[in-house]
Design a protein around this motif. Sequence first.
Motif, PDB file in Angstrom:
ATOM      1  N   CYS A 158      -8.541 -26.377 -47.152  1.00  0.00           N
ATOM      2  CA  CYS A 158      -7.248 -27.055 -47.024  1.00  0.00           C
ATOM      3  C   CYS A 158      -7.084 -28.137 -48.087  1.00  0.00           C
ATOM      4  N   LEU A 159      -8.162 -28.777 -48.451  1.00  0.00           N
ATOM      5  CA  LEU A 159      -8.106 -29.773 -49.521  1.00  0.00           C
ATOM      6  C   LEU A 159      -7.706 -29.131 -50.850  1.00  0.00           C
ATOM      7  N   VAL A 160      -8.185 -27.931 -51.099  1.00  0.00           N
ATOM      8  CA  VAL A 160      -7.788 -27.216 -52.317  1.00  0.00           C
ATOM      9  C   VAL A 160      -6.275 -27.039 -52.339  1.00  0.00           C
ATOM     10  N   LEU A 161      -5.739 -26.563 -51.224  1.00  0.00           N
ATOM     11  CA  LEU A 161      -4.293 -26.346 -51.140  1.00  0.00           C
ATOM     12  C   LEU A 161      -3.534 -27.660 -51.243  1.00  0.00           C
ATOM     13  N   ALA A 162      -4.043 -28.700 -50.583  1.00  0.00           N
ATOM     14  CA  ALA A 162      -3.386 -30.011 -50.622  1.00  0.00           C
ATOM     15  C   ALA A 162      -3.324 -30.558 -52.039  1.00  0.00           C
ATOM     16  N   GLU A 163      -4.396 -30.402 -52.787  1.00  0.00           N
ATOM     17  CA  GLU A 163      -4.428 -30.921 -54.154  1.00  0.00           C
ATOM     18  C   GLU A 163      -3.458 -30.161 -55.059  1.00  0.00           C
ATOM     19  N   GLU A 164      -3.335 -28.855 -54.841  1.00  0.00           N
ATOM     20  CA  GLU A 164      -2.387 -28.073 -55.630  1.00  0.00           C
ATOM     21  C   GLU A 164      -0.952 -28.448 -55.281  1.00  0.00           C
ATOM     22  N   LEU A 165      -0.694 -28.705 -54.004  1.00  0.00           N
ATOM     23  CA  LEU A 165       0.645 -29.126 -53.584  1.00  0.00           C
ATOM     24  C   LEU A 165       1.001 -30.497 -54.152  1.00  0.00           C
ATOM     25  N   ARG A 166       0.017 -31.376 -54.179  1.00  0.00           N
ATOM     26  CA  ARG A 166       0.264 -32.722 -54.720  1.00  0.00           C
ATOM     27  C   ARG A 166       0.671 -32.654 -56.192  1.00  0.00           C
ATOM     28  N   LYS A 167       0.127 -31.703 -56.912  1.00  0.00           N
ATOM     29  CA  LYS A 167       0.503 -31.539 -58.318  1.00  0.00           C
ATOM     30  C   LYS A 167       1.987 -31.200 -58.465  1.00  0.00           C
ATOM     31  N   LYS A 168       2.572 -30.639 -57.401  1.00  0.00           N
ATOM     32  CA  LYS A 168       3.997 -30.297 -57.399  1.00  0.00           C
ATOM     33  C   LYS A 168       4.827 -31.395 -56.729  1.00  0.00           C
ATOM     34  N   ASN A 169       4.237 -32.582 -56.605  1.00  0.00           N
ATOM     35  CA  ASN A 169       4.915 -33.746 -56.005  1.00  0.00           C
ATOM     36  C   ASN A 169       5.249 -33.551 -54.529  1.00  0.00           C
ATOM     37  N   VAL A 170       4.435 -32.770 -53.847  1.00  0.00           N
ATOM     38  CA  VAL A 170       4.598 -32.573 -52.409  1.00  0.00           C
ATOM     39  C   VAL A 170       3.812 -33.659 -51.673  1.00  0.00           C
ATOM     40  N   ASN A 171       4.407 -34.231 -50.645  1.00  0.00           N
ATOM     41  CA  ASN A 171       3.746 -35.244 -49.819  1.00  0.00           C
ATOM     42  C   ASN A 171       2.913 -34.539 -48.744  1.00  0.00           C
ATOM     43  N   VAL A 172       1.602 -34.725 -48.785  1.00  0.00           N
ATOM     44  CA  VAL A 172       0.690 -34.024 -47.865  1.00  0.00           C
ATOM     45  C   VAL A 172      -0.044 -35.032 -46.985  1.00  0.00           C
ATOM     46  N   ARG A 173      -0.089 -34.750 -45.700  1.00  0.00           N
ATOM     47  CA  ARG A 173      -0.898 -35.563 -44.785  1.00  0.00           C
ATOM     48  C   ARG A 173      -1.722 -34.631 -43.896  1.00  0.00           C
ATOM     49  N   PHE A 174      -2.921 -35.085 -43.551  1.00  0.00           N
ATOM     50  CA  PHE A 174      -3.820 -34.325 -42.690  1.00  0.00           C
ATOM     51  C   PHE A 174      -3.777 -34.887 -41.272  1.00  0.00           C
ATOM     52  N   ILE A 175      -3.993 -34.018 -40.307  1.00  0.00           N
ATOM     53  CA  ILE A 175      -4.156 -34.419 -38.913  1.00  0.00           C
ATOM     54  C   ILE A 175      -5.492 -33.858 -38.452  1.00  0.00           C
ATOM     55  N   CYS A 176      -6.443 -34.736 -38.161  1.00  0.00           N
ATOM     56  CA  CYS A 176      -7.807 -34.316 -37.840  1.00  0.00           C
ATOM     57  C   CYS A 176      -8.331 -35.068 -36.622  1.00  0.00           C
ATOM     58  N   ARG A 177      -9.129 -34.384 -35.841  1.00  0.00           N
ATOM     59  CA  ARG A 177      -9.728 -35.028 -34.676  1.00  0.00           C
ATOM     60  C   ARG A 177     -11.067 -35.650 -35.057  1.00  0.00           C
ATOM     61  N   GLU A 178     -11.377 -36.766 -34.421  1.00  0.00           N
ATOM     62  CA  GLU A 178     -12.604 -37.505 -34.719  1.00  0.00           C
ATOM     63  C   GLU A 178     -13.804 -36.858 -34.019  1.00  0.00           C
ATOM     64  N   LEU A 179     -14.206 -35.709 -34.527  1.00  0.00           N
ATOM     65  CA  LEU A 179     -15.359 -34.984 -33.999  1.00  0.00           C
ATOM     66  C   LEU A 179     -16.626 -35.459 -34.709  1.00  0.00           C
ATOM     67  N   SER A 180     -17.768 -35.217 -34.099  1.00  0.00           N
ATOM     68  CA  SER A 180     -19.033 -35.601 -34.724  1.00  0.00           C
ATOM     69  C   SER A 180     -19.254 -34.767 -35.982  1.00  0.00           C
ATOM     70  N   GLY A 181     -19.431 -35.445 -37.114  1.00  0.00           N
ATOM     71  CA  GLY A 181     -19.580 -34.736 -38.380  1.00  0.00           C
ATOM     72  C   GLY A 181     -18.262 -34.429 -39.051  1.00  0.00           C
ATOM     73  N   ASN A 182     -17.194 -35.159 -38.675  1.00  0.00           N
ATOM     74  CA  ASN A 182     -15.885 -34.922 -39.299  1.00  0.00           C
ATOM     75  C   ASN A 182     -15.885 -35.359 -40.766  1.00  0.00           C
ATOM     76  N   LEU A 183     -14.832 -34.941 -41.466  1.00  0.00           N
ATOM     77  CA  LEU A 183     -14.704 -35.282 -42.892  1.00  0.00           C
ATOM     78  C   LEU A 183     -13.482 -36.162 -43.151  1.00  0.00           C
ATOM     79  N   ILE A 184     -13.119 -36.945 -42.166  1.00  0.00           N
ATOM     80  CA  ILE A 184     -11.915 -37.774 -42.295  1.00  0.00           C
ATOM     81  C   ILE A 184     -12.030 -38.751 -43.462  1.00  0.00           C
ATOM     82  N   GLU A 185     -13.141 -39.436 -43.560  1.00  0.00           N
ATOM     83  CA  GLU A 185     -13.302 -40.394 -44.663  1.00  0.00           C
ATOM     84  C   GLU A 185     -13.357 -39.686 -46.010  1.00  0.00           C
TER      85      GLU A 185
END
Length: 361
Positions: free
Chosen positions: A21-48
């Motif tokens: 999803c980060l790959v897709l988000a970065e490509e969208l950002r190149k097209k000036n798209v505003n991207v936000r993630f919604i993630c749950r605080e699970l053990s071993g998450n990658l939020i940071e």
Amino acid sequence: MNVSIRTDASADIGTGHVMRCLVLAEELRKKNVNVRFICRELSGNLIEYIKSKSFKVVSLSSPVHSNPEYNDLKWLQLNWEADALETIEAISNQPVSDWLIIDHYAFDKHWELTLRPMVKKIMVIDDLANRPHVCDLLLDQNLYKNLEKRYEKLIPSYTTRLLGPTYLLLRHEFRNIQYATKKKDIVKRILVSFGGSDPTNETMKAISAIKLMNRPDITVDIVIGFSNQNYSAIKKYCKDISNISIHYQIDYLAELMAKADLAIGAGGSTTWERCYARLPAITIETAANQSEILSYLSELGVVCHLGRSEEVTEQDIANSIMNIINNPEIRKEMMTASESVMQDFNERLIVDRLLEENHNA
């Protein structure tokens, strides 16, 4: 254009969903798209980690598992409605999402129908084909037999289907990869990479197999992700093995693939990165959803597949490595097969389709 992405990472779920999803988000950002993630605080998450890439993350509360037999995925499947309502709350104070992108094994059409009134369009990223979806666009970047028929009864007739490695969400670091070092006939460098979490600890099994071979002339790179709970034990075990280097939560996997002559890994998203890099691989199935992919790629000659993790021994891995070392033609055939699998890849297709369908809405 505004895009929301609902995905998770954890020690149970792994990191592959977030990474692609980060790959897709970065490509969208190149097209000036505003991207936000919604993630749950699970053990071993990658939020940071997602935040470190300068994306906004709306965090959902950490679950309380009342049943010790429930892992994160099972809990989310049982509590899909609560998750959907929390997701609605998370996006309700934000600009309306032109696209809601869902990359999650826990959710199906019921979750999607709950969110449908809140967003303009829905995209689902899947590779299981084991549950129905209600979406405008479905992406499955994997290769299977009868690929075109897998979702026939699972999605509406109006859904646009993007199927196969042609639509691979390939990390940018791979796109200028160099292949020259893999043209030699000898194996001098091995890459061991079992994804971000490696819950069955195949990494240690592979290291033990390499140690069994007693080949100090072969350089070994071990890649370990943030969610791997065996990192300390692996680091300690490898401390005095001079030909092994450990790489922790890196952003230069493409560089290591370019240097490697052989890889040992599982069947997640990295499968297609190895194919793109034309890197021959010995594979071990670490999750049931990898079985069909790895079996088919084995038929095509892309990988040397050893089977399910619980059935594969250190000696099996060592024997497979030595067979490839002693038979250089095997590597050449695997490289040719990998190149064939990826011949139609086009990095622009997914983003172009999202933008086009949004424009035509």
